[in-house]
Design an enzyme around this catalytic site. Structure first.
Site, PDB file in Angstrom:
ATOM      1  N   TYR A 151     -18.207  68.856  66.604  1.00  0.00           N
ATOM      2  CA  TYR A 151     -18.330  67.448  66.823  1.00  0.00           C
ATOM      3  C   TYR A 151     -19.605  67.251  67.436  1.00  0.00           C
ATOM      4  O   TYR A 151     -20.147  67.738  68.426  1.00  0.00           O
ATOM      5  CB  TYR A 151     -17.277  66.876  67.601  1.00  0.00           C
ATOM      6  CG  TYR A 151     -16.043  66.888  66.801  1.00  0.00           C
ATOM      7  CD1 TYR A 151     -15.923  67.437  65.529  1.00  0.00           C
ATOM      8  CD2 TYR A 151     -14.571  66.606  67.549  1.00  0.00           C
ATOM      9  CE1 TYR A 151     -14.647  67.421  64.959  1.00  0.00           C
ATOM     10  CE2 TYR A 151     -13.686  66.889  67.015  1.00  0.00           C
ATOM     11  CZ  TYR A 151     -13.442  66.963  65.502  1.00  0.00           C
ATOM     12  OH  TYR A 151     -12.283  67.052  65.097  1.00  0.00           O
ATOM     13  N   LEU A 189      -7.626  52.330  56.374  1.00  0.00           N
ATOM     14  CA  LEU A 189      -6.451  51.532  55.432  1.00  0.00           C
ATOM     15  C   LEU A 189      -5.267  51.261  55.851  1.00  0.00           C
ATOM     16  O   LEU A 189      -4.756  50.027  55.274  1.00  0.00           O
ATOM     17  CB  LEU A 189      -6.415  52.623  54.265  1.00  0.00           C
ATOM     18  CG  LEU A 189      -7.560  52.850  53.054  1.00  0.00           C
ATOM     19  CD1 LEU A 189      -7.123  53.904  52.280  1.00  0.00           C
ATOM     20  CD2 LEU A 189      -7.507  51.392  52.438  1.00  0.00           C
ATOM     21  N   LEU A 190      -4.903  51.811  56.980  1.00  0.00           N
ATOM     22  CA  LEU A 190      -3.694  51.472  57.205  1.00  0.00           C
ATOM     23  C   LEU A 190      -3.492  50.611  58.724  1.00  0.00           C
ATOM     24  O   LEU A 190      -2.547  50.292  59.358  1.00  0.00           O
ATOM     25  CB  LEU A 190      -2.710  52.692  57.572  1.00  0.00           C
ATOM     26  CG  LEU A 190      -2.446  53.501  56.298  1.00  0.00           C
ATOM     27  CD1 LEU A 190      -1.744  54.694  56.771  1.00  0.00           C
ATOM     28  CD2 LEU A 190      -1.481  52.894  55.400  1.00  0.00           C
ATOM     29  N   GLY A 191      -4.781  50.234  58.947  1.00  0.00           N
ATOM     30  CA  GLY A 191      -5.039  49.291  60.284  1.00  0.00           C
ATOM     31  C   GLY A 191      -5.244  48.152  60.015  1.00  0.00           C
ATOM     32  O   GLY A 191      -5.865  47.112  60.887  1.00  0.00           O
TER      33      GLY A 191
END
Length: 329
Positions: A53, A221-223
């Site tokens: 990261y 997408l689900l927010g």
């Protein structure tokens, strides 16, 4: 905060996992520290990162940010269950030699030492294999892991992005050696992407692994993406834009947002709350870029989903069904 055991271990972890992938690339060090402080203050004790990261020329940057936060003291390290990952090539651009990546005993040894240095800690609670390594036998992997456990440099081993058969293979090999084996699996799992239910999650449950879903909002997408788009609050891009270009997918997301609007529920909180109802799930990873996003994610712990809502979600996002019935009889 709610806590649960991580798989078959005695380790107690929060039902939400703080993902740190944005620390460095999108969130500066000071804000990253503020988010981690807020997470601990809320009782969230399970932090997830990876050696890669920071990405590109800044690989390792995220671990270094966590290390500088630990260095502030005040019990930060003792109160944190720390998970990081190994697999990616960590050599500088243009300087990649053989054995600088994947899961050979040599690279595991090298990667652990480098992560410990960046993190400024003497041990890693959960050391995770970021991907399967088809070239390295599990006998070699467990030999390396057992040495690190004996040295006190790691406490447990986990996997990420493993298929069900590899979870079985890993832990059967560990059992023959008298090793602990995998205690967690970090997989892509959310309302829109439920294929893990077919093989990965049953294998994890059978072998006592805690399931840690990543991308719980499926790239945004689900927010509440359509509502935000209509209100001009957010421009749809990346994976979300590509998915919504399909009329059928767009209609599915619209049905999801309409269902939650009918019941007065927030999409992002609901997507997280749904995962918390799923068998085998320890806790989803939330990756806030701001303290406000962390606050929103924490509200998911207070959301109770009725049977009507759960049934509606299953109708909109049907799962694959159990294996082998999902593809046979």
């Amino acid at each position: 905060m709610e806590y649960t055991q991580l798989g078959r271990t005695g380790l107690k972890v929060s039902r939400l996992v703080l993902g740190t992938m944005n620390f460095g690339p999108q969130t500066d060090e000071a804000t990253s520290h503020a988010i981690m402080d807020a997470a601990l203050d809320a009782g969230l004790n399970f932090f997830d990162t990876a050696n890669v990261y920071g990405w590109g020329e800044n690989k390792g940057r995220t671990e270094s940010i966590i290390g500088s936060w630990f260095a502030k003291g005040d019990g930060r390290r003792d109160r944190t269950v720390l998970a990081t990952k190994v697999y990616a090539n960590m050599a500088a651009e243009g300087d990649a030699w053989p054995n600088h990546d994947k899961l050979s005993a040599l690279n595991i040894r090298r990667a652990v030492e480098a992560s410990l240095k960046r993190l400024g800690t003497e041990y890693i609670d959960v050391y995770q294999f970021h991907h399967i390594d088809r070239a390295t036998p599990f006998e070699e992997i467990w030999q390396a892991v057992d040495v690190l456990i004996q040295q006190g440099k790691i406490l447990y081993a986990g996997s990420s992005n493993f298929p069900g058969y590899k979870i079985a293979q890993a832990n059967e090999t560990a059992a023959r050696r008298g090793s602990v084996g995998l205690v967690s699996e970090q997989c892509l799992y959310n309302l829109s992407e439920r294929r893990a239910e077919m093989e990965v999650i049953p294998a994890a449950q059978e072998y006592g692994l805690g399931v840690i879903p990543w991308s719980p909002l499926h790239g945004g997408l689900l927010g509440g993406v359509l509502k935000k788009e209509a209100e001009g609050k957010r421009r749809t891009e990346g994976r979300a834009a590509a998915t919504l270009a399909d009329p059928a997918a767009r209609a599915q997301i619209q049905a999801y947002e309409d269902l939650l609007d009918k019941h007065g529920l927030e999409p992002g909180e609901t997507a997280l709350a749904w995962l918390l109802t799923r068998p085998g799930v320890t806790g989803p990873i939330v990756g806030p870029r701001t303290p406000e996003q962390l606050t929103s994610a924490l509200r998911a712990l207070e959301v109770e989903l009725s049977e009507e809502v759960l049934s509606g979600l299953d109708e909109i996002f049907p799962g694959p069904g159990p294996s082998p019935e999902a593809f046979a009889w």
